[in-house]
Scaffold this motif. Structure first.
Motif, mmCIF file in Angstrom:
data_model
loop_
_atom_site.group_PDB
_atom_site.id
_atom_site.type_symbol
_atom_site.label_atom_id
_atom_site.label_comp_id
_atom_site.label_asym_id
_atom_site.label_seq_id
_atom_site.Cartn_x
_atom_site.Cartn_y
_atom_site.Cartn_z
ATOM 1 N N ILE A 70 8.536 1.660 2.540
ATOM 2 C CA ILE A 70 8.272 0.276 2.321
ATOM 3 C C ILE A 70 7.769 -0.224 3.766
ATOM 4 C CG2 ILE A 70 9.663 -1.242 2.044
ATOM 5 C CD1 ILE A 70 11.375 -0.015 -0.050
ATOM 6 N N LEU A 75 4.809 -1.281 -0.929
ATOM 7 C CA LEU A 75 4.981 0.203 -1.018
ATOM 8 C C LEU A 75 3.449 1.148 -0.766
ATOM 9 C CD1 LEU A 75 7.126 1.170 -2.293
ATOM 10 C CD2 LEU A 75 6.080 1.116 -4.372
ATOM 11 N N ASP A 119 2.701 -6.503 -0.955
ATOM 12 C CA ASP A 119 3.873 -7.278 -1.285
ATOM 13 C C ASP A 119 4.019 -8.122 -1.637
ATOM 14 O OD1 ASP A 119 6.783 -7.708 0.127
ATOM 15 O OD2 ASP A 119 5.533 -9.350 0.975
ATOM 16 N N LEU A 122 5.797 -6.821 -5.280
ATOM 17 C CA LEU A 122 7.063 -7.250 -5.807
ATOM 18 C C LEU A 122 7.573 -8.453 -4.990
ATOM 19 C CD1 LEU A 122 5.974 -3.351 -4.411
ATOM 20 C CD2 LEU A 122 6.707 -3.946 -6.233
ATOM 21 N N ASP A 124 11.963 -8.783 -4.135
ATOM 22 C CA ASP A 124 12.914 -7.557 -3.588
ATOM 23 C C ASP A 124 14.004 -7.627 -5.116
ATOM 24 O OD1 ASP A 124 12.228 -8.544 -0.963
ATOM 25 O OD2 ASP A 124 13.304 -9.958 -0.963
ATOM 26 N N TRP A 127 13.789 -1.225 -8.895
ATOM 27 C CA TRP A 127 12.146 -1.428 -9.482
ATOM 28 C C TRP A 127 12.353 0.373 -9.382
ATOM 29 C CZ3 TRP A 127 7.999 -4.327 -10.642
ATOM 30 C CH2 TRP A 127 8.814 -4.952 -9.819
ATOM 31 N N TYR A 148 12.956 -2.983 -3.176
ATOM 32 C CA TYR A 148 12.956 -3.591 -2.273
ATOM 33 C C TYR A 148 13.239 -4.619 -1.846
ATOM 34 C CZ TYR A 148 8.441 -4.613 -1.137
ATOM 35 O OH TYR A 148 6.953 -5.014 -0.157
#
Length: 148
Positions: A70, A75, A119, A122, A124, A127, A148
């Protein structure tokens, strides 16, 4: 009206049934209690379960399996460096357990051994990542729960 045991029992039953009906109606109508299924095609995926087990076993037999990092960019999914990355095909599926609207799938197209999921895609939180990939006509599967 005379209040006796029979009247008390009837009132208790009516009160209990009213509470249960209120609870059922509240849970089925209120969006706050709306929970998504893991998948819409549950039985179809159940039939593919043995294939997934075989793919995971293939991945475990590799000298080096997929890893991830990360970073501030997003990712980064790292494929084994002992393979020719130009022959890797497949898809990456990211599943958000809390809200299926954020689930997405992306095809694997590599220019090096790393695949970047930006980013901005995704949020927080938790996942589930599923990388279903092929190399030289042999199928592999990598599953991991990440935060994440």
């Amino acid at each position: 009206m005379k209040f006796n045991w029979g009247t008390g029992i009837i009132l208790a039953f009516v009160g209990f049934i009213s509470f249960i009906m209120y609870f059922i109606i509240t849970m089925s109508v209120d969006k706050k209690y709306d929970h998504d299924l893991v998948t819409e095609d549950y039985y179809g995926q159940e039939l593919e379960f043995q294939n997934d087990i075989n793919k995971e076993n293939n991945a475990k037999n590799l000298a080096q399996n997929i890893t991830y990092d990360i970073s501030t960019e997003g990712l980064i999914i790292k494929f084994p460096s002992d393979l020719d990355y130009t022959k890797v095909t497949g898809t990456v599926f990211l599943y958000r357990p809390s809200n299926k609207q954020f689930d997405f799938e992306t095809p694997i197209s590599l220019s090096n051994y790393n695949l970047l999921i930006p980013d901005k895609r995704l949020l927080d939180g938790r996942w589930n990542i599923k990388v279903d990939w092929k190399y030289n006509e042999k199928s592999y599967l990598y599953k991991k729960e990440i935060v994440y």
